[in-house]
Design a protein around this motif. Structure first.
Motif, PDB file in Angstrom:
ATOM      1  N   GLY A 118     -10.093   4.635  -2.092  1.00 31.21           N
ATOM      2  CA  GLY A 118      -8.973   5.157  -1.312  1.00 31.21           C
ATOM      3  C   GLY A 118      -8.493   4.249  -0.203  1.00 31.21           C
ATOM      4  N   ALA A 119      -9.178   3.131   0.005  1.00 32.73           N
ATOM      5  CA  ALA A 119      -8.781   2.214   1.073  1.00 32.73           C
ATOM      6  C   ALA A 119      -7.428   1.578   0.750  1.00 32.73           C
ATOM      7  N   ALA A 120      -6.628   1.380   1.758  1.00 33.64           N
ATOM      8  CA  ALA A 120      -5.289   0.817   1.565  1.00 33.64           C
ATOM      9  C   ALA A 120      -5.309  -0.691   1.374  1.00 33.64           C
ATOM     10  N   ASP A 121      -6.384  -1.343   1.796  1.00 31.65           N
ATOM     11  CA  ASP A 121      -6.403  -2.803   1.795  1.00 31.65           C
ATOM     12  C   ASP A 121      -7.278  -3.408   0.693  1.00 31.65           C
ATOM     13  N   LEU A 122      -7.335  -2.766  -0.447  1.00 26.73           N
ATOM     14  CA  LEU A 122      -8.129  -3.312  -1.554  1.00 26.73           C
ATOM     15  C   LEU A 122      -7.469  -4.574  -2.107  1.00 26.73           C
ATOM     16  N   PRO A 123      -8.265  -5.576  -2.425  1.00 23.40           N
ATOM     17  CA  PRO A 123      -7.677  -6.779  -3.018  1.00 23.40           C
ATOM     18  C   PRO A 123      -7.220  -6.496  -4.456  1.00 23.40           C
ATOM     19  N   PRO A 124      -6.236  -7.248  -4.946  1.00 24.56           N
ATOM     20  CA  PRO A 124      -5.756  -7.007  -6.304  1.00 24.56           C
ATOM     21  C   PRO A 124      -6.818  -7.243  -7.374  1.00 24.56           C
ATOM     22  N   TYR A 125      -7.862  -7.982  -7.063  1.00 22.23           N
ATOM     23  CA  TYR A 125      -8.936  -8.174  -8.038  1.00 22.23           C
ATOM     24  C   TYR A 125      -9.732  -6.888  -8.239  1.00 22.23           C
ATOM     25  N   ALA A 126      -9.738  -6.018  -7.244  1.00 23.26           N
ATOM     26  CA  ALA A 126     -10.401  -4.724  -7.370  1.00 23.26           C
ATOM     27  C   ALA A 126      -9.451  -3.672  -7.925  1.00 23.26           C
ATOM     28  N   ALA A 127      -8.185  -3.769  -7.585  1.00 24.19           N
ATOM     29  CA  ALA A 127      -7.175  -2.796  -8.016  1.00 24.19           C
ATOM     30  C   ALA A 127      -5.913  -3.561  -8.415  1.00 24.19           C
ATOM     31  N   PRO A 128      -5.851  -4.064  -9.660  1.00 21.95           N
ATOM     32  CA  PRO A 128      -4.767  -4.944 -10.078  1.00 21.95           C
ATOM     33  C   PRO A 128      -3.361  -4.384  -9.887  1.00 21.95           C
ATOM     34  N   GLN A 186     -14.229   5.669  -8.051  1.00 27.08           N
ATOM     35  CA  GLN A 186     -15.238   5.929  -7.026  1.00 27.08           C
ATOM     36  C   GLN A 186     -16.515   5.157  -7.327  1.00 27.08           C
ATOM     37  N   ALA A 187     -16.903   5.099  -8.603  1.00 30.91           N
ATOM     38  CA  ALA A 187     -18.105   4.357  -8.985  1.00 30.91           C
ATOM     39  C   ALA A 187     -17.921   2.852  -8.736  1.00 30.91           C
ATOM     40  N   LEU A 188     -16.731   2.339  -9.014  1.00 32.52           N
ATOM     41  CA  LEU A 188     -16.464   0.918  -8.825  1.00 32.52           C
ATOM     42  C   LEU A 188     -16.369   0.539  -7.351  1.00 32.52           C
ATOM     43  N   LEU A 189     -15.634   1.335  -6.586  1.00 32.25           N
ATOM     44  CA  LEU A 189     -15.302   0.951  -5.215  1.00 32.25           C
ATOM     45  C   LEU A 189     -16.234   1.509  -4.148  1.00 32.25           C
ATOM     46  N   GLY A 190     -17.002   2.530  -4.488  1.00 28.55           N
ATOM     47  CA  GLY A 190     -17.915   3.117  -3.508  1.00 28.55           C
ATOM     48  C   GLY A 190     -17.197   3.579  -2.257  1.00 28.55           C
TER      49      GLY A 190
END
Length: 116
Positions: free
Chosen positions: A25-35, A17-21
């Motif tokens: 929970g978004a389904a379309d996060l790039p792999p650089y944010a959520a490997p 939550q701190a990282l993504l604000g």
């Protein structure tokens, strides 16, 4: 594992939550944010993956190494028996912590030493 480790699922959710604000929970996060959401792991450099058998990230670590292997990559996986997240920091002189440190060091030497 909620509430049963030095870094449990609640800690993990708080960090995401701190990282993504607002994107948490978004389904379309790039792999650089959520490997772990990367769909193509081909072409990665060699990876050293480790976890304790009693930690929150164990299954994710094993799945990540498996995904690298399935993509034709090189991964070395260690699951340390009975270990919790950060075990080697909490008890750096314990036999298991020394074994983990030695395994990491051997892997780094193999990867960083040019082959002849």
């Amino acid at each position: 594992m909620a509430g049963h480790d030095t870094w449990d699922r609640t800690s993990n959710a708080t960090a995401w939550q701190a990282l993504l604000g607002d994107r948490y929970g978004a389904a379309d996060l790039p792999p650089y944010a959520a490997p772990t959401r990367a769909t193509d792991l081909s072409g990665l450099p060699p990876a050293y993956v480790e976890a304790g058998s009693a930690e929150t990230f164990r299954d994710e670590a094993v799945a990540y190494a498996d995904a690298i292997w399935r993509a034709g990559g090189d991964a070395e996986l260690h699951v340390w028996p009975g270990a919790f997240h950060g075990f080697d920091t909490v008890a750096p002189r314990a036999a298991l912590s020394r074994a983990a440190h030695d395994a990491r060091s051997r892997w780094l030497r193999r990867i960083l030493t040019p082959s002849s």
